[in-house]
Design a protein around this motif. Structure first.
Motif, PDB file in Angstrom:
ATOM      1  N   ARG A   1       0.814  -1.215   0.000  1.00  0.00           N
ATOM      2  CA  ARG A   1       0.000   0.000   0.000  1.00  0.00           C
ATOM      3  C   ARG A   1       0.845   1.262   0.000  1.00  0.00           C
ATOM      4  O   ARG A   1       0.290   2.366  -0.028  1.00  0.00           O
ATOM      5  CB  ARG A   1      -0.981  -0.029   1.171  1.00  0.00           C
ATOM      6  CG  ARG A   1      -1.874  -1.250   1.133  1.00  0.00           C
ATOM      7  CD  ARG A   1      -3.123  -1.106   1.942  1.00  0.00           C
ATOM      8  NE  ARG A   1      -4.139  -0.356   1.227  1.00  0.00           N
ATOM      9  CZ  ARG A   1      -5.428  -0.294   1.593  1.00  0.00           C
ATOM     10  NH1 ARG A   1      -5.834  -0.945   2.677  1.00  0.00           N
ATOM     11  NH2 ARG A   1      -6.293   0.421   0.909  1.00  0.00           N
TER      12      ARG A   1
ATOM     13  N   LYS B   1      -7.181   8.558   5.393  1.00  0.00           N
ATOM     14  CA  LYS B   1      -7.021   7.168   5.813  1.00  0.00           C
ATOM     15  C   LYS B   1      -5.572   6.763   5.686  1.00  0.00           C
ATOM     16  O   LYS B   1      -4.827   7.413   4.951  1.00  0.00           O
ATOM     17  CB  LYS B   1      -7.934   6.257   4.977  1.00  0.00           C
ATOM     18  CG  LYS B   1      -7.486   6.042   3.534  1.00  0.00           C
ATOM     19  CD  LYS B   1      -8.506   5.231   2.772  1.00  0.00           C
ATOM     20  CE  LYS B   1      -7.944   4.820   1.432  1.00  0.00           C
ATOM     21  NZ  LYS B   1      -8.920   4.152   0.580  1.00  0.00           N
TER      22      LYS B   1
ATOM     23  N   PHE C   1      -6.975  -0.721   9.880  1.00  0.00           N
ATOM     24  CA  PHE C   1      -7.222  -2.106  10.294  1.00  0.00           C
ATOM     25  C   PHE C   1      -6.357  -2.540  11.492  1.00  0.00           C
ATOM     26  O   PHE C   1      -6.763  -3.353  12.304  1.00  0.00           O
ATOM     27  CB  PHE C   1      -6.833  -3.066   9.155  1.00  0.00           C
ATOM     28  CG  PHE C   1      -7.781  -3.118   7.996  1.00  0.00           C
ATOM     29  CD1 PHE C   1      -9.099  -3.506   8.177  1.00  0.00           C
ATOM     30  CD2 PHE C   1      -7.340  -2.854   6.705  1.00  0.00           C
ATOM     31  CE1 PHE C   1      -9.962  -3.614   7.096  1.00  0.00           C
ATOM     32  CE2 PHE C   1      -8.197  -2.958   5.616  1.00  0.00           C
ATOM     33  CZ  PHE C   1      -9.507  -3.329   5.814  1.00  0.00           C
TER      34      PHE C   1
HETATM   35  C1  BGC Z   1      -9.420  -0.629   2.257  1.00  0.00           C
HETATM   36  C2  BGC Z   1      -9.805   0.834   2.268  1.00  0.00           C
HETATM   37  C3  BGC Z   1     -10.966   1.075   1.342  1.00  0.00           C
HETATM   38  C4  BGC Z   1     -12.111   0.174   1.740  1.00  0.00           C
HETATM   39  C5  BGC Z   1     -13.365   0.370   0.913  1.00  0.00           C
HETATM   40  C6  BGC Z   1     -10.608  -1.547   2.433  1.00  0.00           C
HETATM   41  O1  BGC Z   1     -10.268  -2.866   2.187  1.00  0.00           O
HETATM   42  O2  BGC Z   1      -8.471  -0.857   3.273  1.00  0.00           O
HETATM   43  O3  BGC Z   1      -8.699   1.611   1.903  1.00  0.00           O
HETATM   44  O4  BGC Z   1     -11.333   2.414   1.381  1.00  0.00           O
HETATM   45  O5  BGC Z   1     -11.684  -1.173   1.611  1.00  0.00           O
HETATM   46  O6  BGC Z   1     -13.204  -0.074  -0.362  1.00  0.00           O
END
Ligand code: BGC
Length: 731
Positions: free
Chosen positions: A172, A211, A258
């Motif tokens: 990421r 985020k 997470f």
């Molecule tokens: C990701 C986020 C994303 C979300 C909604 C998650 O798996 O970590 O970055 O915004 O999904 O798609």
């Protein structure tokens, strides 16, 4: 986005008065459509089958496309949904119509989607764009993405992703602005301005979502979703600054990460959510969980069951549940049994309603037919911006007088990545369309190149030796496009070995054996370990995943129509084993040196291959006459910059500092300012960067900010390694 008016505040009070507890909890529920029927196996098993190769990605996508989706209309009609994660404007209108016209209170949905580096017009991945060091570009990228998605009814972007990442193994790292807290803060602020710009017309803005809050990029060993552990000083000095900066810029929402941070998952972390974000930073928007994260608190082992997870999350300050339905099921019984104070729910709903009002959703919940089709064809202005950012994101890593190429030379273009349209988009480009993508092959043809193409080899699979022989025999120069598929970075795409994947190194050796000059054009979403390539190839261009205009941008750089000016927003280690590697590491008592008993490996260099801030040009720059002028509140640091080559070019002048003697160990260097300068061939300019004294402090382990007098070293130069320096004592 404008602040709430008094009238809107009254409306929110009135709504809260009227709402039942079910309707309130409905606002806190975000869903994605569920897949129904038709499968013999569960959705999770299908994902597993794709991961272990039992079905291909294409087969998986086809299955999904053919699957029936349940949008939970009945729940919507009963006021049980606050938000939906979708992107199809027809469906947006249909669901919105139920919410606005068929529910008791008519509260519109807030439609959210992952728009990370462009919606229809896909721009370079953020890691690349950050390397332009141009905040005006970051802002404009956000503004265009906002307009385009808003026309599809998407009013909330799960972006910017502003996780500091110092570990190239983490997939990421591609989504964010790299390893430096200062650059990431500048990026974060500019993106929030772009997305939420203060235009009167709601058609032009969306709500940003910072985020992943917080320290997700520090996951142990770069493995996605892994545990994170750090001192408070590290958290406040390194991982929080971009979030703080973006909240100060008015960011509307935040998504919790997470990972657990020091043992407490960010989803239920009242220290980060309530104490820092809402109380200390004064954040007045709302917080959403990451997908499925409330449920995962049970797997983390810190919640006994779903109700326990719901109570822990809601009381920590988590306002909206993404995708688990746990708030819907569990908050009401928790309130009724006295385990949760209704005040938490009221607070969350007030925050959510205020963002919906500020987005203008109550006035304009739908999109028109004209809007839905407004970006079927990408506007010229958007494409021009995509091209400009792409050109400026390219980083020249090495050049032994091979580049730029002569337009008359015969080019053998090789590498499967050179002509797969979707691959230019990079990770998280869900709304990009193959038809809009310009591949490198196409870009070279557009530029009038004399080019022959043979795929020969990709990031996976075998080398086609017959094609290699043809490629070698045909061209005067070989341009080899190598790197990673877009799916090799982004979420759940950590790599334990960051060298070129597959047989690409062997492939490059075969090309080099021909004796012809080989230019490597890299397409990748993370720093790669390129020691071998750096030693053997005469020229290397880091081109990342540059978005829809990638091919044109790369062609312009290869031919010298555009002079490369991008700089690295992240360190490139020499070997994977050096990870995590970053320029601003805390100073050890035994800094790595030639001596054995220092901080080093027996079998790896001390230094990275390419440092943060590094990037060459077709011209050269010289720094001289550094001067520091101390004023009451700041230092004015100046330098004479000269373009000593025979081409016009741009240079990012970077200002770093080191606190020589502080009450806690400080980084060896910290970026504190920069200025991008465009200089004609032969031109000189005095460049001054202001370092405010407020910026010279740090947080201690109790999260208290210190500004300490004493000795500092100030550095100015073209990358984090090669700088002029001067000592100064602040009294
Ligand atoms: C990701 C986020 C994303 C979300 C909604 C998650 O798996 O970590 O970055 O915004 O999904 O798609």
């Amino acid at each position: 986005m404008k602040a709430l008016t008094d009238k809107q505040k009254t409306l929110i009070d009135e709504l809260l008065e009227k709402m039942t507890i079910d309707e309130k909890i409905g606002q806190m529920n975000q869903i994605s459509p569920s897949i129904v029927g038709g499968f013999d196996v569960s959705f999770e098993e299908l994902i597993e089958m794709m991961t272990d190769g039992r079905i291909s990605k294409e087969e998986f996508n086809n299955l999904m496309a053919g699957a029936k989706q349940d949008f939970h209309d009945d729940v919507n009609r009963a006021g049980g949904l606050g938000s939906v994660l979708i992107s199809d404007p027809e469906i947006v209108n249909r669901l919105q119509k139920i919410a606005v016209e068929e529910t008791r209170l008519g509260i519109p949905l807030i439609i959210g989607f992952d728009v990370i580096h462009g919606f229809r017009t896909v721009f370079p991945i953020a890691l690349a764009e950050a390397g332009t060091f141009e905040p005006e570009l970051f802002e404009k990228t956000g503004r265009i993405a906002a307009k385009e998605s808003r026309a599809s009814g998407i009013v909330w972007h799960f972006a910017p992703m502003i996780d500091i990442s110092r570990d190239a193994r983490w997939g990421r790292i591609s989504e964010g602005p790299g390893e430096d807290p200062y650059l990431a803060s500048v990026f974060a602020k500019a993106r929030v301005r772009g997305l939420q710009n203060d235009d009167e017309n709601p058609e032009n803005y969306v709500a940003a979502c910072l985020k992943h809050y917080v320290a997700y990029g520090a996951c142990e060993s770069g493995r996605d979703y892994n545990t994170t552990s750090m001192a408070k000083s590290m958290l406040h000095n390194t991982y929080l600054p971009p979030f703080k900066a973006a909240v100060e810029e008015g960011a509307a929402t935040v998504m919790a990460a997470f990972n657990d941070l020091n043992g407490v998952p960010c989803t239920v972390n009242s220290y980060t959510l309530r104490n820092i974000l809402k109380e200390s930073y004064g954040f007045d928007g709302f917080v959403v969980s990451d997908a499925n994260a409330i449920k995962e608190c049970i797997i983390h082992g810190i919640a006994e069951d779903e109700q326990d997870a719901a109570i822990k999350a809601a009381s920590a300050g988590m306002d909206m549940d993404m995708g688990t339905w746990i708030y819907s099921k569990e908050l009401k019984p928790a309130v009724e049994s006295g385990k949760l104070d209704i005040a938490y729910i009221n607070e969350a709903v007030r925050r959510i309603l205020s963002i919906k009002m500020r987005l203008g959703l109550f006035e304009k919940p739908y999109v028109t037919e004209e809007e839905m089709h407004r970006y079927d064809k990408l506007p010229k202005e958007h494409l021009a911006h995509a091209l400009e950012v792409a050109e400026k994101s390219v980083v020249l890593l090495k050049n032994d007088n091979v580049l730029p190429l002569n337009k008359t030379s015969k080019i053998s273009l090789v590498g499967a990545l050179a002509d797969i349209p979707e691959e230019v988009l990079g990770s998280w480009a869900l709304s990009g369309r193959a038809k809009d993508c310009v591949t490198i092959y196409q870009g070279l043809k557009n530029a009038g190149a004399d080019v022959l193409y043979h795929p020969c080899c990709g990031p996976e699979g075998e080398i086609n030796e017959i094609e290699v022989q043809a490629a070698i025999s045909e061209g005067d120069v070989i341009v080899a496009v190598v790197g990673e598929f877009a799916s090799m970075s982004g979420e759940a795409s950590s790599r334990a070995d960051i060298t070129l994947p597959g047989k690409q190194q062997e492939f490059l050796k075969m090309l080099l054996d021909s004796g012809k000059p080989v230019v490597a054009v890299l397409m990748n979403g993370r720093p790669l370990a390129l020691s071998w390539e750096n030693e053997h190839l005469p020229a290397i261009l880091e081109c990342w995943h540059l978005g829809v205009q990638m091919g044109n941008a790369v062609a312009h750089i290869l031919f010298g129509d555009v002079n490369p000016s991008g700089k690295l927003s992240c360190t490139f280690p020499a070997m994977t084993g050096q990870c995590p590697m970053y320029y601003n590491s805390p100073k050890t008592g035994r800094p790595g040196s030639k001596s054995k008993f220092t901080s080093r490996y027996l079998d790896a260099p001390i230094e990275p291959l390419y440092p943060f801030g590094y990037g060459l040009s077709y011209t050269s720059f010289e720094y001289s006459d550094m001067n520091i002028q101390e004023e009451k509140d700041c230092l004015k640091v100046s330098v004479l910059l000269k373009n000593t080559g025979n081409r016009d070019g741009a240079e990012v002048v970077q200002l770093y500092m080191h606190d020589v003697n502080a009450s806690i160990v400080r980084p060896v260097k910290e970026l504190k300012g920069f200025s991008k300068e465009y200089l004609k061939a032969g031109e000189s300019r005095k460049v001054t960067i202001i370092l405010s004294k407020d910026q010279m402090g740090f947080y201690d382990d109790d999260a208290v900010y210190h500004l300490e007098n004493g000795k500092f070293i100030i550095y100015i130069g073209g990358n984090s390694k090669e700088c002029l320096e001067q000592k100064i004592t602040i009294v």
